[in-house]
Design a protein around this motif. Structure first.
Motif, PDB file in Angstrom:
ATOM      1  N   CYS A  64     -11.436  -0.903 -11.187  1.00  0.00           N
ATOM      2  CA  CYS A  64     -10.190  -0.403 -10.621  1.00  0.00           C
ATOM      3  C   CYS A  64      -9.019  -1.250 -11.103  1.00  0.00           C
ATOM      4  N   LEU A  65      -7.831  -0.675 -10.942  1.00  0.00           N
ATOM      5  CA  LEU A  65      -6.575  -1.394 -11.139  1.00  0.00           C
ATOM      6  C   LEU A  65      -5.977  -1.659  -9.771  1.00  0.00           C
ATOM      7  N   ARG A  66      -5.363  -2.819  -9.621  1.00  0.00           N
ATOM      8  CA  ARG A  66      -4.722  -3.168  -8.350  1.00  0.00           C
ATOM      9  C   ARG A  66      -3.239  -3.445  -8.616  1.00  0.00           C
ATOM     10  N   PHE A  67      -2.412  -2.624  -8.016  1.00  0.00           N
ATOM     11  CA  PHE A  67      -0.965  -2.785  -8.156  1.00  0.00           C
ATOM     12  C   PHE A  67      -0.418  -3.410  -6.872  1.00  0.00           C
ATOM     13  N   TYR A  68       0.132  -4.611  -6.991  1.00  0.00           N
ATOM     14  CA  TYR A  68       0.709  -5.315  -5.850  1.00  0.00           C
ATOM     15  C   TYR A  68       2.221  -5.158  -5.868  1.00  0.00           C
ATOM     16  N   TYR A  69       2.788  -4.851  -4.713  1.00  0.00           N
ATOM     17  CA  TYR A  69       4.235  -4.677  -4.595  1.00  0.00           C
ATOM     18  C   TYR A  69       4.678  -5.100  -3.201  1.00  0.00           C
ATOM     19  N   ARG A  70       5.980  -5.269  -3.040  1.00  0.00           N
ATOM     20  CA  ARG A  70       6.541  -5.737  -1.772  1.00  0.00           C
ATOM     21  C   ARG A  70       7.461  -4.680  -1.188  1.00  0.00           C
ATOM     22  N   ASN A  71       7.338  -4.451   0.092  1.00  0.00           N
ATOM     23  CA  ASN A  71       8.204  -3.520   0.799  1.00  0.00           C
ATOM     24  C   ASN A  71       9.398  -4.285   1.346  1.00  0.00           C
ATOM     25  N   ASP A  72      10.539  -4.164   0.681  1.00  0.00           N
ATOM     26  CA  ASP A  72      11.708  -4.959   1.052  1.00  0.00           C
ATOM     27  C   ASP A  72      12.428  -4.441   2.287  1.00  0.00           C
ATOM     28  N   THR A  73      12.064  -3.262   2.776  1.00  0.00           N
ATOM     29  CA  THR A  73      12.684  -2.762   4.008  1.00  0.00           C
ATOM     30  C   THR A  73      12.061  -3.389   5.246  1.00  0.00           C
ATOM     31  N   ASP A  74      10.907  -3.993   5.087  1.00  0.00           N
ATOM     32  CA  ASP A  74      10.251  -4.643   6.207  1.00  0.00           C
ATOM     33  C   ASP A  74      10.851  -6.032   6.403  1.00  0.00           C
ATOM     34  N   PRO A  75      11.274  -6.378   7.616  1.00  0.00           N
ATOM     35  CA  PRO A  75      11.890  -7.706   7.842  1.00  0.00           C
ATOM     36  C   PRO A  75      10.921  -8.859   7.577  1.00  0.00           C
ATOM     37  N   TYR A  76       9.617  -8.580   7.594  1.00  0.00           N
ATOM     38  CA  TYR A  76       8.622  -9.620   7.354  1.00  0.00           C
ATOM     39  C   TYR A  76       8.087  -9.581   5.919  1.00  0.00           C
ATOM     40  N   GLU A  77       8.742  -8.815   5.041  1.00  0.00           N
ATOM     41  CA  GLU A  77       8.373  -8.725   3.629  1.00  0.00           C
ATOM     42  C   GLU A  77       6.888  -8.408   3.470  1.00  0.00           C
ATOM     43  N   THR A  78       6.496  -7.229   3.915  1.00  0.00           N
ATOM     44  CA  THR A  78       5.108  -6.810   3.848  1.00  0.00           C
ATOM     45  C   THR A  78       4.661  -6.640   2.404  1.00  0.00           C
ATOM     46  N   TYR A  79       3.543  -7.277   2.053  1.00  0.00           N
ATOM     47  CA  TYR A  79       2.978  -7.162   0.704  1.00  0.00           C
ATOM     48  C   TYR A  79       1.890  -6.102   0.719  1.00  0.00           C
ATOM     49  N   MET A  80       1.953  -5.184  -0.245  1.00  0.00           N
ATOM     50  CA  MET A  80       1.068  -4.031  -0.286  1.00  0.00           C
ATOM     51  C   MET A  80       0.274  -4.025  -1.586  1.00  0.00           C
ATOM     52  N   CYS A  81      -0.835  -3.256  -1.595  1.00  0.00           N
ATOM     53  CA  CYS A  81      -1.657  -3.114  -2.800  1.00  0.00           C
ATOM     54  C   CYS A  81      -2.075  -1.665  -2.941  1.00  0.00           C
ATOM     55  N   LEU A  82      -1.812  -1.085  -4.104  1.00  0.00           N
ATOM     56  CA  LEU A  82      -2.251   0.270  -4.433  1.00  0.00           C
ATOM     57  C   LEU A  82      -3.504   0.157  -5.285  1.00  0.00           C
ATOM     58  N   PHE A  83      -4.576   0.773  -4.815  1.00  0.00           N
ATOM     59  CA  PHE A  83      -5.885   0.683  -5.457  1.00  0.00           C
ATOM     60  C   PHE A  83      -6.101   1.935  -6.306  1.00  0.00           C
ATOM     61  N   LEU A  84      -6.306   1.763  -7.639  1.00  0.00           N
ATOM     62  CA  LEU A  84      -6.523   2.896  -8.536  1.00  0.00           C
ATOM     63  C   LEU A  84      -7.877   2.743  -9.226  1.00  0.00           C
ATOM     64  N   SER A  85      -8.842   3.562  -8.845  1.00  0.00           N
ATOM     65  CA  SER A  85     -10.166   3.506  -9.451  1.00  0.00           C
ATOM     66  C   SER A  85     -10.149   4.183 -10.813  1.00  0.00           C
ATOM     67  N   TYR A  86     -10.783   3.535 -11.813  1.00  0.00           N
ATOM     68  CA  TYR A  86     -10.970   4.197 -13.101  1.00  0.00           C
ATOM     69  C   TYR A  86     -12.459   4.413 -13.385  1.00  0.00           C
ATOM     70  N   ASP A  87     -13.262   4.467 -12.305  1.00  0.00           N
ATOM     71  CA  ASP A  87     -14.633   4.891 -12.473  1.00  0.00           C
ATOM     72  C   ASP A  87     -14.640   6.303 -13.038  1.00  0.00           C
ATOM     73  N   ILE A  88     -15.591   6.592 -13.914  1.00  0.00           N
ATOM     74  CA  ILE A  88     -15.577   7.839 -14.652  1.00  0.00           C
ATOM     75  C   ILE A  88     -15.519   9.062 -13.738  1.00  0.00           C
ATOM     76  N   GLY A  89     -16.017   8.951 -12.526  1.00  0.00           N
ATOM     77  CA  GLY A  89     -15.978  10.079 -11.590  1.00  0.00           C
ATOM     78  C   GLY A  89     -14.682  10.197 -10.832  1.00  0.00           C
ATOM     79  N   ASP A  90     -13.799   9.191 -10.948  1.00  0.00           N
ATOM     80  CA  ASP A  90     -12.553   9.193 -10.181  1.00  0.00           C
ATOM     81  C   ASP A  90     -11.304   9.366 -11.049  1.00  0.00           C
ATOM     82  N   ILE A  91     -11.462   9.532 -12.363  1.00  0.00           N
ATOM     83  CA  ILE A  91     -10.319   9.499 -13.264  1.00  0.00           C
ATOM     84  C   ILE A  91      -9.250  10.504 -12.906  1.00  0.00           C
ATOM     85  N   ASP A  92      -9.617  11.746 -12.644  1.00  0.00           N
ATOM     86  CA  ASP A  92      -8.624  12.793 -12.370  1.00  0.00           C
ATOM     87  C   ASP A  92      -8.573  13.197 -10.925  1.00  0.00           C
ATOM     88  N   SER A  93      -9.140  12.390 -10.037  1.00  0.00           N
ATOM     89  CA  SER A  93      -9.126  12.750  -8.621  1.00  0.00           C
ATOM     90  C   SER A  93      -7.874  12.214  -7.943  1.00  0.00           C
TER      91      SER A  93
END
Length: 264
Positions: free
Chosen positions: A235-264
């Motif tokens: 998988c790929l992990r994209f980390y980003y920060r939500n600047d609208t949150d007063p506590y600077e919430t850190y988020m992660c978007l999980f993108l699987s590139y397993d052959i069965g998940d490519i176009d899902s």
């Protein structure tokens, strides 16, 4: 020609009246183009240029081989050279002399100046080609010009070609290489329009099923941090920060590139 009498002289002077200076000794190191087995030759890159159709003949031009490496924050190895960006002129890609990553001749560069005044954000080798990601465009470098082809235009279509003129990368930490089973190596990267990947030739959007503005907004309410490859979990992990949150919430978007998940 400057040393035909085999002598050299150093002149020491002081511009302040009434001041004396004591000198223990003077040591000089002289570099020149001629050489023999007992002389260290100053390292240069020699270009042989044609004078043109109106004037026959050629002229040799020399530049220093051991130029200072530029300050940079992204780079990779390509064709035995270290290729980096230049933080003092961020549209320039500079590269070292082959096999000497500490030597950067001043003529070894490509200029990626665009109408949008883009800067180089990421440089990475993919499938034997060099990929250069700017803010709003993506380019492929086929080869690095040298003194052997000095008359070649650096910005000609032979040396560099656009992969996309509308999709770029947001930063040097937001790109990584990954492999899908049975496919060539890809470079995944974060743009303002989504997460894309390229094999150095084609371009694929990996977030077609996502509402991208939920992660990266146009009004600077979120900040991309990094894109990492997790080969163990495929998988790929994209980390980003939500600047609208007063506590600077850190988020992660999980993108699987397993052959069965490519176009899902």
């Amino acid at each position: 020609a400057d040393f035909t009498n085999q002598t050299v002289m150093a002149v020491l002077s002081c511009s302040n009246a009434g001041v004396s200076v004591g000198i223990d000794y003077v040591k000089l190191t002289v570099y020149y183009a001629g050489s023999n087995d007992s002389v260290i030759v100053y390292p240069t890159v020699i270009y042989t240029l044609s004078l043109g159709a109106a004037i026959s003949g050629q002229v040799a031009v020399q530049v220093s081989k051991n130029g200072t490496p530029p300050s940079s924050n992204t780079g990779d190895l390509f064709q035995d050279s270290l290729v980096v960006n230049d933080m003092n002129n961020r549209s320039l890609m500079r590269y070292s002399f082959p096999g000497s990553p500490e030597y950067f001749p001043s003529t070894y560069y490509y200029d990626f100046e665009t109408s949008d005044n883009d800067v180089i954000e990421v440089i990475q080798t993919v499938n034997g080609r060099l990929v250069v990601g700017l803010d709003n465009s993506l380019w492929r470098v086929n080869f690095l010009s040298s003194e052997n082809d000095a008359n070649l235009q650096r910005d000609g279509s032979m040396a560099t070609e656009p992969i996309s003129k509308s999709v770029g990368c947001v930063g040097p930490m937001c790109a990584c290489a990954f492999n899908i089973d049975g496919q060539a190596e890809h470079m995944a990267f974060v743009s303002t329009k989504g997460i894309y990947s390229t094999d150095g030739y084609s371009l694929l959007c990996r977030t077609k099923s996502q509402t991208w503005r939920n992660y990266i907004s146009l009004d600077a309410t979120s900040t991309p941090i990094s894109l990492l490859n997790d080969p163990e979990n495929r998988c790929l992990r994209f980390y980003y920060r939500n600047d609208t949150d007063p506590y600077e919430t850190y988020m992660c978007l999980f993108l699987s590139y397993d052959i069965g998940d490519i176009d899902s």
